[in-house]
Design an enzyme around this catalytic site. Structure first.
Site, PDB file in Angstrom:
ATOM      1  N   GLY A  72     -37.603   2.846   2.330  1.00 30.75           N
ATOM      2  CA  GLY A  72     -38.723   2.366   3.133  1.00 30.75           C
ATOM      3  C   GLY A  72     -38.283   1.996   4.546  1.00 30.75           C
ATOM      4  N   ASN A 152     -45.106  -8.519   2.252  1.00 34.79           N
ATOM      5  CA  ASN A 152     -44.195  -8.599   1.111  1.00 34.79           C
ATOM      6  C   ASN A 152     -43.979 -10.030   0.606  1.00 34.79           C
ATOM      7  OD1 ASN A 152     -43.011  -8.207   3.818  1.00 34.79           O
ATOM      8  ND2 ASN A 152     -41.127  -8.900   2.860  1.00 34.79           N
ATOM      9  N   GLN A 180     -45.258  -2.271   0.162  1.00 32.10           N
ATOM     10  CA  GLN A 180     -45.709  -3.152  -0.922  1.00 32.10           C
ATOM     11  C   GLN A 180     -47.053  -2.715  -1.502  1.00 32.10           C
ATOM     12  OE1 GLN A 180     -44.161  -5.569  -2.493  1.00 32.10           O
ATOM     13  NE2 GLN A 180     -42.348  -5.608  -1.195  1.00 32.10           N
ATOM     14  N   SER A 200     -41.815   3.422  -0.422  1.00 27.62           N
ATOM     15  CA  SER A 200     -40.481   3.381  -1.011  1.00 27.62           C
ATOM     16  C   SER A 200     -40.588   3.414  -2.536  1.00 27.62           C
ATOM     17  CB  SER A 200     -39.784   2.095  -0.551  1.00 27.62           C
ATOM     18  OG  SER A 200     -38.498   2.026  -1.099  1.00 27.62           O
ATOM     19  N   HIS A 202     -38.729   2.573  -5.083  1.00 25.55           N
ATOM     20  CA  HIS A 202     -38.275   1.525  -6.018  1.00 25.55           C
ATOM     21  C   HIS A 202     -39.272   0.385  -6.169  1.00 25.55           C
ATOM     22  CE1 HIS A 202     -36.582  -1.774  -3.343  1.00 25.55           C
ATOM     23  NE2 HIS A 202     -36.703  -0.819  -2.452  1.00 25.55           N
ATOM     24  N   THR A 238     -28.738  16.556   3.372  1.00 26.42           N
ATOM     25  CA  THR A 238     -29.007  17.231   2.101  1.00 26.42           C
ATOM     26  C   THR A 238     -29.957  16.386   1.264  1.00 26.42           C
ATOM     27  OG1 THR A 238     -26.859  18.283   2.173  1.00 26.42           O
ATOM     28  CG2 THR A 238     -27.903  18.132  -0.006  1.00 26.42           C
ATOM     29  N   CYS A 326     -34.754 -10.018   1.077  1.00 29.02           N
ATOM     30  CA  CYS A 326     -33.891  -9.688   2.205  1.00 29.02           C
ATOM     31  C   CYS A 326     -33.506 -10.940   2.973  1.00 29.02           C
ATOM     32  CB  CYS A 326     -34.603  -8.732   3.163  1.00 29.02           C
ATOM     33  SG  CYS A 326     -35.504  -7.464   2.318  1.00 29.02           S
TER      34      CYS A 326
HETATM   35  N1  PLP Z   1     -41.242  -2.873   4.150  1.00 27.02           N
HETATM   36  C1  PLP Z   1     -41.651  -3.791   3.270  1.00 27.02           C
HETATM   37  C2  PLP Z   1     -43.004  -4.426   3.442  1.00 27.02           C
HETATM   38  C3  PLP Z   1     -40.831  -4.139   2.192  1.00 27.02           C
HETATM   39  O1  PLP Z   1     -41.247  -5.060   1.320  1.00 27.02           O
HETATM   40  C4  PLP Z   1     -39.566  -3.512   2.056  1.00 27.02           C
HETATM   41  C5  PLP Z   1     -38.650  -3.901   0.965  1.00 27.02           C
HETATM   42  O2  PLP Z   1     -38.710  -4.978   0.429  1.00 27.02           O
HETATM   43  C6  PLP Z   1     -39.198  -2.542   2.996  1.00 27.02           C
HETATM   44  C7  PLP Z   1     -40.067  -2.254   4.033  1.00 27.02           C
HETATM   45  C8  PLP Z   1     -37.912  -1.839   2.908  1.00 27.02           C
HETATM   46  O3  PLP Z   1     -37.887  -0.887   1.875  1.00 27.02           O
HETATM   47  P1  PLP Z   1     -36.499  -0.341   1.322  1.00 27.02           P
HETATM   48  O4  PLP Z   1     -35.935  -1.423   0.466  1.00 27.02           O
HETATM   49  O5  PLP Z   1     -36.838   0.872   0.537  1.00 27.02           O
HETATM   50  O6  PLP Z   1     -35.653  -0.039   2.511  1.00 27.02           O
END
Ligand code: PLP
Length: 393
Positions: A72, A152, A180, A200, A202, A238, A326
């Protein structure tokens, strides 16, 4: 050891078994490079294109508008830098918000160092931007509006349709970080007027380390990484074939029963909020009560430290988060909670619970009971709480 109960689906999710099953052959038997012309490569190219179709279908886009990335964060970087570098002759102004994920905020900070001007819109006490303020921030130099779909930390969903309309009326590209939101709410990029959208895998039961960016055909954007010609020359490297196949399967599964999933999470979330507000005094729900992600409940507990809450929850096998994954580990209060006007002590006492697939009402009951005990214990150790009780009791 206590049974693990997971309430941190906004941080990441487990990969669904059906997704893993589809991915496995691409690690072993079908390991060809998707750029190779022999059949082992061509088969993988086809698998990537199938996954692209699935992403496009989920978002109401055309498959030619989907680009695979490494995560993401990379999608956000590619969207923002890709657009502003390609359109610099038109202007150098970007509008975003103060509550974006660091993938957007830090990209904008980097661009400021390169001479771009950035407006960071504030939000109200529920985490929503003001549309009039957005309109008033537009200048003849504005080339991009980047506003997240849903936050998030506090789960607030922004008025995306209205933002899309304002962007269109002013001939400005609109990017939304929907990391999110994808897999949690229905999204149709055309109906919502979105020009670029980051996601993203995951976050919706797909693998880590793979993302995608939707870019409308009308958008002029540049690659930001030099290398080969993969992803129609927009993202060199790749291709992560197993990851891309997994993302495709995960998004397909997510939207097969989105209404049911959404309703299940909303029910658990509302039960949790109701129980906490009933059983624990001096709490505050952060984020918009109605317009929020179905699985998100962010609550501040007065006279309690979020970190102590997390440690005590962990001792009971409970995984949760204070602020975003994070930023946890940092002692600074969350930029999002400060932006909605929470005082520092309330921002420090926040707990983000995010529900998902495996959670049940019994989990909610367990969590609430444990929290009642922990909050009481921590407050009884707090001199601030003692003073408060003396003065108010
Ligand atoms: N943007 C938001 C709103 C997110 O919550 C996150 C991850 O927590 C990201 C971007 C980043 O995604 P990634 O972990 O795939 O880099």
């Amino acid at each position: 050891m206590a049974k693990i109960r997971y309430f941190d689906y906004a941080a990441t999710t487990a990969v669904k078994e059906e997704v893993v099953k589809e991915m496995i052959p691409y690690f072993t038997e079908s390991y060809g490079n998707a750029s190779s012309i022999y059949s082992l490569g061509r088969k993988n190219k086809k698998a990537i294109e199938d996954a692209r179709e699935k992403v496009a279908r989920a978002l109401g886009a055309d498959s030619k508008e989907i680009y695979f990335t490494g995560c993401g964060s990379e999608s956000d970087n590619l969207a923002i830098k890709g657009v502003v570098y390609a359109n610099r002759e038109k202007g150098d102004h970007i509008i975003t918000t103060k509550i974006e994920h660091p993938a957007v905020l830090n990209t904008c900070k980097t661009l400021e160092k390169e001479g771009f001007a950035v407006t960071y819109l504030g939000v109200d006490e529920n985490g929503k931007i003001n549309l009039e303020e957005l309109k008033n921030s537009i200048t003849d130099k504005t080339i991009l509006i980047s506003i997240m779909f849903a936050n998030n930390e506090i789960g607030t969903i922004q008025p995306i349709t209205e933002i899309g309309k304002i962007a269109k009326e002013n001939g400005i590209y609109f990017h939304t970080d929907a990391v999110q939101a994808v897999g949690n709410v229905k999204i149709n990029v055309k109906e919502l007027g979105i020009d670029l959208l980051s996601l993203s895998a995951h976050k919706f039961y797909g693998p880590k380390g793979v993302g995608a960016l939707y870019v409308s055909k009308n958008v002029k954007f540049n690659k930001i990484q030099d290398g080969g010609h993969q992803e129609r020359d927009k993202r060199a490297g790749t291709e992560n074939v197993p990851g891309i196949v997994g993302l495709g399967k995960a998004i397909e599964l997510a939207y097969e029963n989105i209404d049911e999933y959404n309703a299940k999470l909303t029910k658990l979330r509302d039960l949790y909020i109701e129980q906490i507000e009933k059983k624990i005094p001096y709490v505050k729900l952060n984020g918009d009560r109605e317009k929020r992600l179905p699985g998100n409940a962010n609550i501040s507990f007065r006279f309690v430290e979020g970190e102590s809450l997390l440690l005590n929850l962990d001792m009971n096998g409970i995984c949760a988060s204070s602020g975003s994954a994070c930023t946890s580990g940092s002692l600074d209060p969350s930029h999002v909670l400060l932006a909605i006007g929470l005082p520092h002590d309330m921002a420090h006492g926040s707990l983000r619970i995010t529900f998902g697939e495996e959670n049940t009402e019994e989990d909610v009951e367990f969590l609430v009971n444990i929290l009642v005990g922990i909050v009481e214990k921590l407050r009884n150790m707090s001199p601030l709480y003692e003073d408060f009780v003396k003065n108010n009791g």
